[in-house]
Each structure stands twice: as C-alpha cells, then as structure tokens.
Design an enzyme around this catalytic site. Sequence first.
Site, PDB file in Angstrom:
ATOM      1  N   LEU A  42     -17.713  12.806  -0.485  1.00  0.00           N
ATOM      2  CA  LEU A  42     -17.920  13.593   0.755  1.00  0.00           C
ATOM      3  C   LEU A  42     -17.753  15.011   0.780  1.00  0.00           C
ATOM      4  O   LEU A  42     -17.161  15.660  -0.042  1.00  0.00           O
ATOM      5  CB  LEU A  42     -16.606  13.219   1.674  1.00  0.00           C
ATOM      6  N   HIS A  69     -20.487   8.945   7.458  1.00  0.00           N
ATOM      7  CA  HIS A  69     -20.279  10.527   7.826  1.00  0.00           C
ATOM      8  C   HIS A  69     -21.381  11.124   7.407  1.00  0.00           C
ATOM      9  O   HIS A  69     -22.087  10.701   6.564  1.00  0.00           O
ATOM     10  CB  HIS A  69     -19.113  10.893   6.723  1.00  0.00           C
ATOM     11  N   LEU A 106      -6.022  11.026   9.510  1.00  0.00           N
ATOM     12  CA  LEU A 106      -5.032  11.656   8.594  1.00  0.00           C
ATOM     13  C   LEU A 106      -3.531  11.636   9.816  1.00  0.00           C
ATOM     14  O   LEU A 106      -2.383  11.282   9.332  1.00  0.00           O
ATOM     15  CB  LEU A 106      -4.768  13.018   7.972  1.00  0.00           C
ATOM     16  N   ARG A 111     -14.321   7.140  15.064  1.00  0.00           N
ATOM     17  CA  ARG A 111     -13.285   8.027  14.795  1.00  0.00           C
ATOM     18  C   ARG A 111     -13.603   9.352  14.817  1.00  0.00           C
ATOM     19  O   ARG A 111     -14.816   9.847  14.255  1.00  0.00           O
ATOM     20  CB  ARG A 111     -12.402   7.529  13.541  1.00  0.00           C
ATOM     21  N   GLN A 139     -17.853   4.113  10.392  1.00  0.00           N
ATOM     22  CA  GLN A 139     -18.230   5.329  10.538  1.00  0.00           C
ATOM     23  C   GLN A 139     -19.266   5.774   9.223  1.00  0.00           C
ATOM     24  O   GLN A 139     -18.738   5.604   8.298  1.00  0.00           O
ATOM     25  CB  GLN A 139     -17.047   6.255  10.737  1.00  0.00           C
ATOM     26  N   GLU A 179     -16.365  17.857   7.064  1.00  0.00           N
ATOM     27  CA  GLU A 179     -17.010  18.411   8.153  1.00  0.00           C
ATOM     28  C   GLU A 179     -16.394  19.725   8.340  1.00  0.00           C
ATOM     29  O   GLU A 179     -17.093  20.659   8.985  1.00  0.00           O
ATOM     30  CB  GLU A 179     -16.418  17.583   9.398  1.00  0.00           C
ATOM     31  N   HIS A 235     -18.255   5.703   5.495  1.00  0.00           N
ATOM     32  CA  HIS A 235     -16.925   6.472   5.336  1.00  0.00           C
ATOM     33  C   HIS A 235     -15.600   5.836   5.714  1.00  0.00           C
ATOM     34  O   HIS A 235     -14.510   5.948   5.261  1.00  0.00           O
ATOM     35  CB  HIS A 235     -17.174   7.811   6.175  1.00  0.00           C
ATOM     36  N   ARG A 270     -19.554  12.303  14.767  1.00  0.00           N
ATOM     37  CA  ARG A 270     -20.058  12.005  13.449  1.00  0.00           C
ATOM     38  C   ARG A 270     -21.528  11.088  13.704  1.00  0.00           C
ATOM     39  O   ARG A 270     -22.336  11.021  13.245  1.00  0.00           O
ATOM     40  CB  ARG A 270     -19.173  11.607  12.488  1.00  0.00           C
ATOM     41  N   GLY A 278       0.882  -1.210  -0.181  1.00  0.00           N
ATOM     42  CA  GLY A 278      -0.126   0.166   0.095  1.00  0.00           C
ATOM     43  C   GLY A 278       0.760   1.280   0.124  1.00  0.00           C
ATOM     44  O   GLY A 278       1.756   1.222   0.513  1.00  0.00           O
ATOM     45  N   PHE A 299     -13.037  21.372  14.254  1.00  0.00           N
ATOM     46  CA  PHE A 299     -13.698  20.058  13.662  1.00  0.00           C
ATOM     47  C   PHE A 299     -14.378  19.347  14.879  1.00  0.00           C
ATOM     48  O   PHE A 299     -14.200  19.543  15.900  1.00  0.00           O
ATOM     49  CB  PHE A 299     -12.597  19.192  13.361  1.00  0.00           C
ATOM     50  N   GLY A 316      -1.422   7.135   2.576  1.00  0.00           N
ATOM     51  CA  GLY A 316      -0.529   7.912   3.515  1.00  0.00           C
ATOM     52  C   GLY A 316       0.202   6.913   4.432  1.00  0.00           C
ATOM     53  O   GLY A 316       1.280   7.326   4.858  1.00  0.00           O
TER      54      GLY A 316
END
Lengths: 584, 257
Positions: free
Chosen positions: A252, A242, A400, A394, A240, A255, A353, A286, A12, A116, A15
């Site tokens: 998306l 969203h 991130l 989460r 989750q 938020e 999400h 959320r 993978g 957030f 990130g």
Amino acid sequence: MKIHKYDTVIVGAGGAGMRAAIESTKRSRTAVLTKLYPTRSHTGAAQGGMAAALANVEEDNWEWHTFDTIKGGDYLVDQDAAEILAKEAIDSVLDLEKMGLPFNRTPNGTIDQRRFGGHSRNHGEAPVRRSCYASDRTGHMILQTLYQNCVKEGVEFFNEFYVLDLLLTDVDGVKKSSGVVAYELATGEIHVFQAKSIIFASGGTGKFFKVTSNAHTLTGDGQAAAWRRGLPLEDMEFFQFHPTGIWRMGILLTEGARGEGGILRNKDGERFMEKYAPVMKDLASRDVVSRSIYTEIREGRGCGPEGDHVYLDLTHLPPEQLDAKLPDITEFARTYLGIEPYTDPIPIQPTAHYAMGGIPTNVEGEVLADNTTVVPGLYAAGEVACVSVHGANRLGTNSLLDINVFGRRAGIAAAEYSADHDFVELPEDPAQKVVDQVERLRNSTGTERVTELRQELQECMDANVMVFRTEQTIKTAVEKIGELRERYLNVSVQDKGKRFNTDLLEAIELGNLLDLAEVMAVSALARKESRGGHYREDFPNRDDVNFMRHTMAYREVGADGKESIRLDYKPVVQTRYQPMERKY
Amino acid sequence: MSTPTLDKHSAALDAAENTASHAIKVTFRIRRFNPEVSEEASWQDFELDIDPKERVLDALHKIKWEQDGTLTFRRSCAHGICGSDAMRINGKNRLACKTLIKDINPQKPITVEAIKGLTVLKDLVVDMEPFFQAYRDVMPFLITKGNEPTRERLQTAEDRERFDDTTKCILCAACTSSCPVFWNDGQYFGPAAIVNAHRFIFDSRDEGGEQRLEILNDKDGVWRCRTTFNCTDACPRGIEVTKAIQEVKRALITRRF
Ligand SMILES: Cc1cc2nc3c(=O)[nH]c(=O)nc-3n(C[C@H](O)[C@H](O)[C@H](O)COP(=O)(O)OP(=O)(O)OC[C@H]3O[C@@H](n4cnc5c(N)ncnc54)[C@H](O)[C@@H]3O)c2cc1C
Ligand code: SF4
Ligand code: FES
C-alpha cells in the site's frame, strides 16, 4: 490437550484486540490468544491516519463526519452505529494521545490533522483536515502504543496460539458461547479455553486475492470459525480495493500521499481524476478512484509496456515534505521498485485492501445469530466484524477509528458480561473437531498441494470478483471455488511434525480462505446492483428499492451432509440521512 | 498545468517497468535445525529459478511451497513493517522481506541462518521471549503524574521531533542479535530495549525518565555497550541505534533529557 479457564478470552492482538484487552483486563481475568506476536499484527501496516473531528486545524464536527461515513458507505451504513463512531472518535484519539501515542503536532502543539479521501466540510463542500496521524506510520504507532499499555496493565498473552474453533453450547435451546480451541504453534498441542465471554478480533481476510495490501497471515480465521459453527456473515460481497498499491506487489501507498497533494496520472500525464470526480478529484472515495483507474487502463491510457497501471505522481511536492510526511512509503518505492519518488512517478494499481463485511454485531459488539438475536457471551470487533459502520465502502482512516471505538466497547461489554455471568459448560469432546482436522491434514497422503490451490484461488478472485464484476465472472468464480473446495479435501502437507508446523497451518488457513471466498462470491452474485465496493457492470446503478439491505449469509448442512449457502437480508438502520446519489 | 510525467520517465523507471521476468538460478544455503529430527544443525542447499528483483522472503516461500514444506520461518507483512523475519543473510542481519536478491550477489550461494544470541527452536525461528522480556523491563510506556488534561497534552513539533527516530522501532531484534556483547551475555538488555527506553526518556510528556534511567544504569544496562555500531548497521528501519544509546548514556551522566 490442556484446558484453561478465563473470564474473558480475546482472539487477536491487533488494534481491536489490544484496545479491548486494556479495558477487559482492568475488569476481568483476561487471556489474549494471538497467532502472531502482538506487535506483528497488521494494524502496524496502516499508514495514513485515524479520523476524528477534533477541529484542531479547521472547522469540523462529528455530524459532518457521520454524514461522510454514511455517504462513503453508499448508504448501506447503519446510521446509529456511524453516529457512535464519529462521536466517540474524538475521545478515542485523545485516549490514545494520553496513552502516549506520538501524533504529529500543529505549530501550537495540538494534534495535527490532514486531508483524506471522502472526508469533507459541511456535507461534501470541500475536503476537510480530519485525519490525525503520526507521519505515515499511524498504524504502527497505534499498535505500539496499545502494546505498551498492555504491558503496563499486565495483559496476559498467549503468543503464537492459533484459534481454530469456537465452542457453542446449547443451553435450554439457546446457543451460548462457552470457549475456543487453539493450536499452539511451538508444540502442536491443542488447548481449550473455557470463558464466560469471548471477543473475536482476528482481523481481515484479504489473502484470497493475489494483489493485496494484506499480510500473509490475514486469512479470515475468525470469520471462518464462526461460519462453520452456523453463525451468519454479513455483507461479505463488499471488499475494498484501494487505488494505490505498488504495481504487481500490492504494497500500500497511503491515500495520505494524495492528501499531501499527490496526483494520479495516466500515460499521457493527464490528471484523469478531474474527469471522474470534479470536486474531490484524487481524493474521491476509494471505490470511485479504483474504478476510474481501471477505466483508464481499459481504454488504453494505462502506463508501461502492457498498459496495466497508472502513476502516482509526487514529484511536484518538495522533498522535505515527502521526508517529513511520507518517509515510509517513499522508501517502499525505493526498496521495492528502485524508484526515486522525488523525481519519478510511482507505478500503481488498485490492491485488495479491506473487508467491509464480517461477523455481524450490534453497537455493543455483541455477535448476532440472525437479524436480531445475540449470541450470549460472544463479541467481535475490528475488521473481523461488521457493525456496520462502513456499509458498502469504508472511508480511509475510519478503520483505525473503528478498531479503537468498537474494540473499547467490546472490551468493556465482554468484561461486564463476565462479571455478571457464570461459565457455560463446554460441549462434550470440545477439541474433537480441531483434533480431527489437524490429524486428517497431518496424515493425509493426498496429491493436492496447498500452494497450487491457493494460487489458483487468488488468480480466480483477482480475475473475477475484483473492481469490476458481472454475473458471468462471478459465476466463473463460484464454480472454480467449488472445484478448489473439492480438491482441498485431497490436500496434504509435507511437514508431519509437531514443532512450529507452519506447513500445516498454511493448509488450515487455505481452508478458511476457500470457505470465505465462496461466501463472498455467492453474496456478490445475488446483489444485482452496484454499490460502493461492489460494482456490477451488468447492473451499474444502485438499486435502493431492491437492495437497500444487508446481506446475511448462512451455512446450511443438509441431511446428506452437503453444505450450501443460504442468503437472507437485514434492514439498514436509517436515522437522519436519506439516501442520495453519491457524487464527489 | 499538469506535470508531463512522460518527460520524467527515467532509466530507473524503465528498469522497474521492464515486465519480462529475468529468472536466474540462485542457490540458497540454509541453516536447518529441527530437534524432532536431529539434535544437530546442518546446512542445506536449495537451487531455484527466481527473478533477482524478488525478495529473499519470496525465495524462502518458493522453497517452502515448491521444494520443502518443512522449511520454517516467521513472516507476516512482507514489506518491512511487522518485524517477523529478521535473519542472518550472507552473515548480516536483515529482514528477508526487505532484501532484494539482486542486492546480495546472487552469483554466489546466499546463506541464510537464524539470528544469533537467541535460542534456535526450528530452522530460522528463534525464541523471542528473552528479547521481549528485556523490552518489557525498561517500562516501555508513558509515565505521567498528576491529573490528566481533558484535551490532548500539548507538545511542540520540535519536542515531538526529539524522539521521532526511536518511535520507528518494529522490535525485529536485528540490532540486539547483531551485538557481540549480547552474544556473550544474554543478560544485557541489548540495543532494542535501550532504543525503546530512549523513545520515552526523550518524550517531553513523559515523567518516568529517572526510573527508567535507574534501570538502565544497572550492570546489565547501557554501560555494557561497546559502541561497535553493528546495531545501527543492522537496523532495517534506519534508526541511529548507537546514537540513541549514546544519548541515554549522556542523560545518565548529566541527568538532563
Ligand atoms: C497497508 C494497510 C494500510 C492501512 N491504513 C489504514 C489507515 O491509514 N487508516 C485506517 O483507518 N485504516 C487503515 N487500514 C485498515 C486497518 O489498518 C485495519 O483494518 C485494522 O488495523 C484491522 O485491525 P484489527 O485489530 O481488526 O486486525 P489486525 O491488526 O489484522 O489483527 C488481527 C489479530 O488477530 C490475530 N489472529 C488472526 N487469526 C487468528 C487466529 N486464528 N488465532 C489467534 N489469533 C489470530 C493476529 O495475530 C492479530 O493479532 C490499513 C490496512 C492496511 C492493510
Ligand atoms: S532498533 Fe531497529 S533493528 Fe533494533 S529492534 Fe528496533 S527496528 Fe529492529
Ligand atoms: S514479514 Fe513483516 S517485516 Fe518482514
């Protein structure tokens, strides 16, 4: 079949994978296998930001961040891990800045921060500005910056290599990881990568839902590979939803739109979140907001002819602010809905999400074979993993962060492991399982079609295990998934070729989704309580006496070859925070 | 206090919320190529019923999933963020996932073919390696000298704004593969690489500008650009690609950036 040998193999290049690769390439001979070109990874779709208590714009500290993470996760979070996440957040953001990430800036030139959902000052007093961001394309900038630094470090990538199997070798009764098997898209060739250490960083699994913010390629390949080799999956019932996906499409809308002052309204124009979360309102966590939206819809206050959505209203915000802070998402509304967000509210609905659950790891990223035993040489990080820092739900901007903090940790730990250990011998016929799987699908003359099974799966999941669940809906899902798994044995593909056979790979991906959907549904059925993203209408309260514990699902194969799922449980690590009722 | 949203219910919104799907018949004329089958490329027509508010990518999926599983293209995010699915649609480079069928005259057959200037490997899939190689060649990473500060490097909002446009690039290759100079000579870095060099040259934190400018001063560098603006028209992220190239040229002459 080709055999390759690397000290460290990373599966993978999102990130988590690239953050790991930057560390491990400096320390060991590393290969990164990725089914997408690195910059195509879905980390690039993340919009809102990355949490860190930098305190650049107002008072903040990592302890408050830890608390918010634990509370946001409805106390199913392992508190030692959350503390690491919040503490290392600060360096993690600063590291990215030094790598070149163009964060938005405050008037005095430091990294700007915004509000957030679920992030608060002093244990829930009021929203706090903790999210570090780059316009509404923070994930894009993280992905680009990490790729740029991989170029700089000379990271070796194998692009469009699909990892389909994990190799474990029994060494004196201990299962050790010895390699992975990959399918090369361009040629159809099978490759075996032998490695001293392996990191799975293959992302999420949202594609078993229909309305989702996830990319077509997020099919849980890593989770499925581990699962089929007998490794457990943790907390898979927690997914989750969203609150603000574009109606019907699921794309998306961050938020951050509410962080900038956007408001959710029902068909009467009412700001309904005031009823459900008097303090945090539109910025409650959320799961709370998604349920509130569906409650409005169910009680007849939804918008549109079918009353099946609500509005995200940005019309009171100055156009300059939208242009500066939310250019991408306002463009999505224009492109896909033909709506001008300056003047019109945007129709939204909750969208599938994020997978809170996944391959269980400890805080070093080491994969667990049960509640305590690590699999030597095997690591996981990012959305594929469950550390667990997100618990039952989460917080926005914490993923991130997760991929950077635990991607880095896994990269260092795996490379150090490689330095200290020898290769483990590969099992006999290492590629056999993959060869069989690929050949069976390629040669099958079965009558079932991938597209139909996938569609039925997605519709079943949306209808039965989304925001609201009951014993009955989950049972319906379990049954349906069982039927689809049977029918999957009779699936065939049209493309019989070797070159870029995406038809074949979609069939393999569907197989992964089916396995994981079943784990999710079975785990959800057993959790007779409501917590975070898992909401049971028949058990609407959290039950700490019976369910303050992680679910650990295992695949069992009986003597007759029949598969079944066994559920076990793992205690939650609690350090300084006692569970409280969650109010926003 | 609360804004009454119902008053704002505009015609655009009504149109968007009109739930009845109005499927129409559309013909897609797709350039097929699969060397496992034939060395020759050919056009193939597919007819399908689809709501014109859907994306071209949705149509390609519908064809692949319902008519011909061998149709091959790249895609991932489906909303213009990952850069996988640049292709030539009705003769223009676009992202299939960002192009709605209604916006490209579905009354006539819609042509879809691979982007130009890169080797076609199968159907709409091209070899992206030369494209990424040009990108890597411009040293697309922050270069700094001296000791690292303990906290973040400071940057004013204005300095940050200076290169904002070029940070949006998703490396989709729509620009480079629409450039006639690139079609004629694959050695040319192409607009995307220059855009990404621009992103660093004009970043106040970066100290590698001179090195990068030297690379771009090469015979295959910026001077090859003929300012045809194809790239700017093609860019799905709305980046002013030609302007960025011009700014790099100017920086080469003035050595100020
Ligand atoms: C639309 C959207 C917005 C979001 N916004 C935010 C936000 O603002 N803040 C936040 O904190 N979080 C956000 N998230 C969540 C966050 O972006 C993701 O959880 C995170 O980026 C996942 O990163 P990853 O590295 O684990 O996986 P990904 O970035 O998904 O990468 C997965 C990688 O694995 C590879 N891969 C997959 N399968 C295989 C295989 N079989 N073989 C080889 N390689 C494979 C892929 O090629 C890819 O490179 C958002 C998520 C979405 C969907
Ligand atoms: S500049 Fe625009 S068209 Fe060119 S690669 Fe980047 S995003 Fe694509
Ligand atoms: S599929 Fe990601 S840009 Fe089109």
